[in-house]
Motif scaffolding. Sequence first.
Motif, PDB file in Angstrom:
ATOM      1  N   ARG A   1       0.832  -1.209   0.000  1.00  0.00           N
ATOM      2  CA  ARG A   1       0.000   0.000   0.000  1.00  0.00           C
ATOM      3  C   ARG A   1       0.863   1.253   0.000  1.00  0.00           C
ATOM      4  O   ARG A   1       0.478   2.284  -0.544  1.00  0.00           O
ATOM      5  N   ASN A   2       2.041   1.150   0.613  1.00  0.00           N
ATOM      6  CA  ASN A   2       2.958   2.288   0.628  1.00  0.00           C
ATOM      7  C   ASN A   2       3.687   2.473  -0.702  1.00  0.00           C
ATOM      8  O   ASN A   2       4.244   3.538  -0.951  1.00  0.00           O
ATOM      9  N   LEU A   3       3.710   1.408  -1.519  1.00  0.00           N
ATOM     10  CA  LEU A   3       4.408   1.479  -2.807  1.00  0.00           C
ATOM     11  C   LEU A   3       3.474   1.749  -3.978  1.00  0.00           C
ATOM     12  O   LEU A   3       3.933   1.970  -5.096  1.00  0.00           O
ATOM     13  N   GLU A   4       2.170   1.730  -3.716  1.00  0.00           N
ATOM     14  CA  GLU A   4       1.193   1.694  -4.805  1.00  0.00           C
ATOM     15  C   GLU A   4       1.173   2.964  -5.646  1.00  0.00           C
ATOM     16  O   GLU A   4       0.752   2.947  -6.798  1.00  0.00           O
ATOM     17  N   LYS A   5       1.647   4.083  -5.106  1.00  0.00           N
ATOM     18  CA  LYS A   5       1.510   5.357  -5.820  1.00  0.00           C
ATOM     19  C   LYS A   5       2.488   5.496  -6.971  1.00  0.00           C
ATOM     20  O   LYS A   5       2.324   6.375  -7.818  1.00  0.00           O
TER      21      LYS A   5
ATOM     22  N   SER B   1      21.882 -15.290  -5.899  1.00  0.00           N
ATOM     23  CA  SER B   1      20.696 -15.875  -6.537  1.00  0.00           C
ATOM     24  C   SER B   1      19.885 -16.696  -5.540  1.00  0.00           C
ATOM     25  O   SER B   1      18.789 -17.147  -5.859  1.00  0.00           O
ATOM     26  N   GLY B   2      20.425 -16.891  -4.337  1.00  0.00           N
ATOM     27  CA  GLY B   2      19.719 -17.632  -3.300  1.00  0.00           C
ATOM     28  C   GLY B   2      18.990 -16.722  -2.329  1.00  0.00           C
ATOM     29  O   GLY B   2      18.529 -17.173  -1.282  1.00  0.00           O
ATOM     30  N   ALA B   3      18.877 -15.438  -2.658  1.00  0.00           N
ATOM     31  CA  ALA B   3      18.137 -14.482  -1.836  1.00  0.00           C
ATOM     32  C   ALA B   3      16.840 -14.126  -2.546  1.00  0.00           C
ATOM     33  O   ALA B   3      16.846 -13.846  -3.750  1.00  0.00           O
ATOM     34  N   THR B   4      15.745 -14.133  -1.818  1.00  0.00           N
ATOM     35  CA  THR B   4      14.437 -13.852  -2.440  1.00  0.00           C
ATOM     36  C   THR B   4      14.221 -12.369  -2.668  1.00  0.00           C
ATOM     37  O   THR B   4      13.350 -11.977  -3.429  1.00  0.00           O
ATOM     38  N   SER B   5      15.009 -11.520  -1.994  1.00  0.00           N
ATOM     39  CA  SER B   5      14.909 -10.074  -2.207  1.00  0.00           C
ATOM     40  C   SER B   5      16.238  -9.433  -1.844  1.00  0.00           C
ATOM     41  O   SER B   5      17.085 -10.040  -1.168  1.00  0.00           O
ATOM     42  N   THR B   6      16.435  -8.216  -2.293  1.00  0.00           N
ATOM     43  CA  THR B   6      17.623  -7.461  -1.924  1.00  0.00           C
ATOM     44  C   THR B   6      17.495  -7.026  -0.464  1.00  0.00           C
ATOM     45  O   THR B   6      16.423  -6.611  -0.024  1.00  0.00           O
ATOM     46  N   VAL B   7      18.593  -7.158   0.293  1.00  0.00           N
ATOM     47  CA  VAL B   7      18.550  -6.803   1.710  1.00  0.00           C
ATOM     48  C   VAL B   7      19.697  -5.844   2.042  1.00  0.00           C
ATOM     49  O   VAL B   7      20.761  -5.872   1.412  1.00  0.00           O
ATOM     50  N   LEU B   8      19.440  -4.993   3.021  1.00  0.00           N
ATOM     51  CA  LEU B   8      20.428  -4.062   3.534  1.00  0.00           C
ATOM     52  C   LEU B   8      20.669  -4.382   5.002  1.00  0.00           C
ATOM     53  O   LEU B   8      19.740  -4.780   5.713  1.00  0.00           O
TER      54      LEU B   8
ATOM     55  N   GLN C   1      12.750  -6.329   8.596  1.00  0.00           N
ATOM     56  CA  GLN C   1      12.023  -5.098   8.313  1.00  0.00           C
ATOM     57  C   GLN C   1      11.888  -4.930   6.797  1.00  0.00           C
ATOM     58  O   GLN C   1      12.865  -5.093   6.064  1.00  0.00           O
ATOM     59  N   LEU C   2      10.680  -4.632   6.340  1.00  0.00           N
ATOM     60  CA  LEU C   2      10.443  -4.341   4.928  1.00  0.00           C
ATOM     61  C   LEU C   2      10.534  -2.833   4.731  1.00  0.00           C
ATOM     62  O   LEU C   2       9.862  -2.064   5.422  1.00  0.00           O
ATOM     63  N   CYS C   3      11.385  -2.417   3.790  1.00  0.00           N
ATOM     64  CA  CYS C   3      11.658  -0.995   3.581  1.00  0.00           C
ATOM     65  C   CYS C   3      11.650  -0.686   2.087  1.00  0.00           C
ATOM     66  O   CYS C   3      11.442  -1.573   1.252  1.00  0.00           O
ATOM     67  N   LYS C   4      11.890   0.573   1.781  1.00  0.00           N
ATOM     68  CA  LYS C   4      11.960   1.001   0.379  1.00  0.00           C
ATOM     69  C   LYS C   4      13.224   1.815   0.169  1.00  0.00           C
ATOM     70  O   LYS C   4      13.496   2.762   0.916  1.00  0.00           O
ATOM     71  N   ALA C   5      14.001   1.417  -0.861  1.00  0.00           N
ATOM     72  CA  ALA C   5      15.136   2.224  -1.291  1.00  0.00           C
ATOM     73  C   ALA C   5      14.653   3.105  -2.431  1.00  0.00           C
ATOM     74  O   ALA C   5      14.215   2.599  -3.475  1.00  0.00           O
ATOM     75  N   THR C   6      14.710   4.417  -2.228  1.00  0.00           N
ATOM     76  CA  THR C   6      14.223   5.330  -3.265  1.00  0.00           C
ATOM     77  C   THR C   6      15.011   5.163  -4.550  1.00  0.00           C
ATOM     78  O   THR C   6      14.452   5.189  -5.647  1.00  0.00           O
ATOM     79  N   LYS C   7      16.318   4.944  -4.403  1.00  0.00           N
ATOM     80  CA  LYS C   7      17.158   4.751  -5.587  1.00  0.00           C
ATOM     81  C   LYS C   7      18.283   3.789  -5.248  1.00  0.00           C
ATOM     82  O   LYS C   7      18.952   3.931  -4.228  1.00  0.00           O
ATOM     83  N   PHE C   8      18.479   2.783  -6.112  1.00  0.00           N
ATOM     84  CA  PHE C   8      19.558   1.801  -5.959  1.00  0.00           C
ATOM     85  C   PHE C   8      20.335   1.788  -7.270  1.00  0.00           C
ATOM     86  O   PHE C   8      19.753   1.594  -8.350  1.00  0.00           O
ATOM     87  N   GLN C   9      21.645   1.985  -7.194  1.00  0.00           N
ATOM     88  CA  GLN C   9      22.459   2.038  -8.406  1.00  0.00           C
ATOM     89  C   GLN C   9      23.697   1.182  -8.255  1.00  0.00           C
ATOM     90  O   GLN C   9      24.439   1.286  -7.279  1.00  0.00           O
TER      91      GLN C   9
ATOM     92  N   GLY D   1      26.888   0.036 -10.928  1.00  0.00           N
ATOM     93  CA  GLY D   1      27.356   0.353 -12.270  1.00  0.00           C
ATOM     94  C   GLY D   1      26.494   1.472 -12.829  1.00  0.00           C
ATOM     95  O   GLY D   1      26.167   2.445 -12.143  1.00  0.00           O
ATOM     96  N   ALA D   2      26.071   1.314 -14.072  1.00  0.00           N
ATOM     97  CA  ALA D   2      25.187   2.308 -14.683  1.00  0.00           C
ATOM     98  C   ALA D   2      23.708   1.961 -14.483  1.00  0.00           C
ATOM     99  O   ALA D   2      22.828   2.738 -14.864  1.00  0.00           O
ATOM    100  N   LEU D   3      23.433   0.809 -13.874  1.00  0.00           N
ATOM    101  CA  LEU D   3      22.049   0.365 -13.674  1.00  0.00           C
ATOM    102  C   LEU D   3      21.419   1.120 -12.505  1.00  0.00           C
ATOM    103  O   LEU D   3      21.954   1.122 -11.389  1.00  0.00           O
ATOM    104  N   GLU D   4      20.262   1.742 -12.748  1.00  0.00           N
ATOM    105  CA  GLU D   4      19.538   2.473 -11.724  1.00  0.00           C
ATOM    106  C   GLU D   4      18.135   1.883 -11.559  1.00  0.00           C
ATOM    107  O   GLU D   4      17.412   1.702 -12.549  1.00  0.00           O
ATOM    108  N   ILE D   5      17.784   1.572 -10.300  1.00  0.00           N
ATOM    109  CA  ILE D   5      16.457   1.034  -9.986  1.00  0.00           C
ATOM    110  C   ILE D   5      15.818   1.967  -8.956  1.00  0.00           C
ATOM    111  O   ILE D   5      16.424   2.279  -7.929  1.00  0.00           O
ATOM    112  N   GLU D   6      14.594   2.393  -9.228  1.00  0.00           N
ATOM    113  CA  GLU D   6      13.883   3.290  -8.320  1.00  0.00           C
ATOM    114  C   GLU D   6      12.761   2.542  -7.593  1.00  0.00           C
ATOM    115  O   GLU D   6      12.197   1.583  -8.117  1.00  0.00           O
ATOM    116  N   ASN D   7      12.454   3.022  -6.377  1.00  0.00           N
ATOM    117  CA  ASN D   7      11.345   2.469  -5.596  1.00  0.00           C
ATOM    118  C   ASN D   7      11.527   0.964  -5.400  1.00  0.00           C
ATOM    119  O   ASN D   7      10.616   0.172  -5.635  1.00  0.00           O
ATOM    120  N   LEU D   8      12.715   0.572  -4.960  1.00  0.00           N
ATOM    121  CA  LEU D   8      13.062  -0.848  -4.841  1.00  0.00           C
ATOM    122  C   LEU D   8      12.701  -1.375  -3.449  1.00  0.00           C
ATOM    123  O   LEU D   8      13.201  -0.864  -2.439  1.00  0.00           O
TER     124      LEU D   8
END
Length: 437
Positions: free
Chosen positions: A225-229, A271-278, A308-316, A318-325
């Motif tokens: 619900r926090n990511l839906e926008k 590849s054995g992680a179901t999601s990116t973690v910090l 804890q489930l969180c949101k990274a506004t920007k993850f980069q 190399g040159a790869l940029e992912i938003e709202n991760l």
Amino acid sequence: MATEREGASILKNKRTRHFLTLSFPLLLLITEFPAAQDKSKTELATAETSFLQGDLSEAKKLLQDSLRKQPNFVDALNLLANLYLLEDNFDVAMQEILHALKLAPNNPKVLATYGHCLFREGDFKLAEIQFRKSLQLDPKQAAPYLGLGRLHLTKLKSAEGLESFQQAIRLDPNQEDNYFFASEAYGTAKNLPMQIQSLQKYLAFKPKFHAERVQNAEALLTFFRNLEKEPVAKINRPSRGYEIPVQPFYGLMLVEAHVNGEGPYRFLVDSGATSTVLSNALLERLKIAPIATAVVKCVGGTGKTATQLCKATKFQTGALEIENLPVASFDNEIFAGLIDGVLSTADLGDFLVTLDYPDRKILLTPRPSSEPPAPARSGNRPSTRSEFRILGNLMLVPVSINHQAPKNFLFDTGAVTSTLSKRQAALLGVHENTPNS
């Protein structure tokens, strides 16, 4: 005990004074058998009620009592197998359903349950055969469609999976699992609004089973619900390729990444992680606030921990940029000083991913709309192509050990060595008390 026809034949050759003596037990059997059947059905109905109310202990006791009196009661064996599946007691579930299958090889409910047992054991191809055979015998069952939907998801066929789940929902709108797995299919299709709706419907049943699944569904619902926008895990330039440099470390791949414009930080490519973690330390340093709390388990272990489930506004990287991760947290005490987080290859799933260990790089190529060609050779290096399935964002690859039938192995770039489960090792004759094991 002679049958009724055989009893009549015997009576013709006996004197009259023996007639009552011989026929009385036979008549008694005839009059009491329907009553015994009715009692068994009543006991089964009571067990089903306890089962649906979430009282598995009472349901198990009733079923076991019934089977002590009638060991070949197929419906009781089938329900008991389903109960053991809920308890994650796969071996015993398989024993019960194989007993039922021997008694009733063409019972559609038994075939469906057998398919679900095979799915849990990782025998996906044989599971599909059982589900389809079950539907041929009775196309109005929800359980085989649920199984087929889950099989489609292992191949990332979200459209086919959704079609099967929707059919299961039409046939059994009160089965909570249909909605839970439909939410996974919508997630694979990146349809966040429908994923949220399916989770809401699942939780509306106030599920009595899988307490951790319920807790995680509640957490995901709050999180989504926090990511839906805005688009989730949006890749800024998905149509181009990327080359990400890698730092090798004892067979592991480490990359540098920036999070919310800060860094660089070191991430293990896994590849054995179901999601990116910090790490918790990094989340605190970057002042990233948690949105919800879920429970995670370690594959191959018995431990579990809150995350804890969180949101990274920007993850980069190399040159790869992912938003709202979407990211999760982990305790970094063991890896402190080595890594700040784990990059899941599942978050690179929009690309064809090449892990080039010799040249220390990861290549990301936009996925073609059609089936990709066979992998090209790089110089004189041989290449191998293997099918795999996806289960919970994890890659399962069929591997044969010592000429045994192939079993599913987790393809894990975050592991420094190949390992066998205790169960698989036992099948090969190696136990905890085996000398030098």
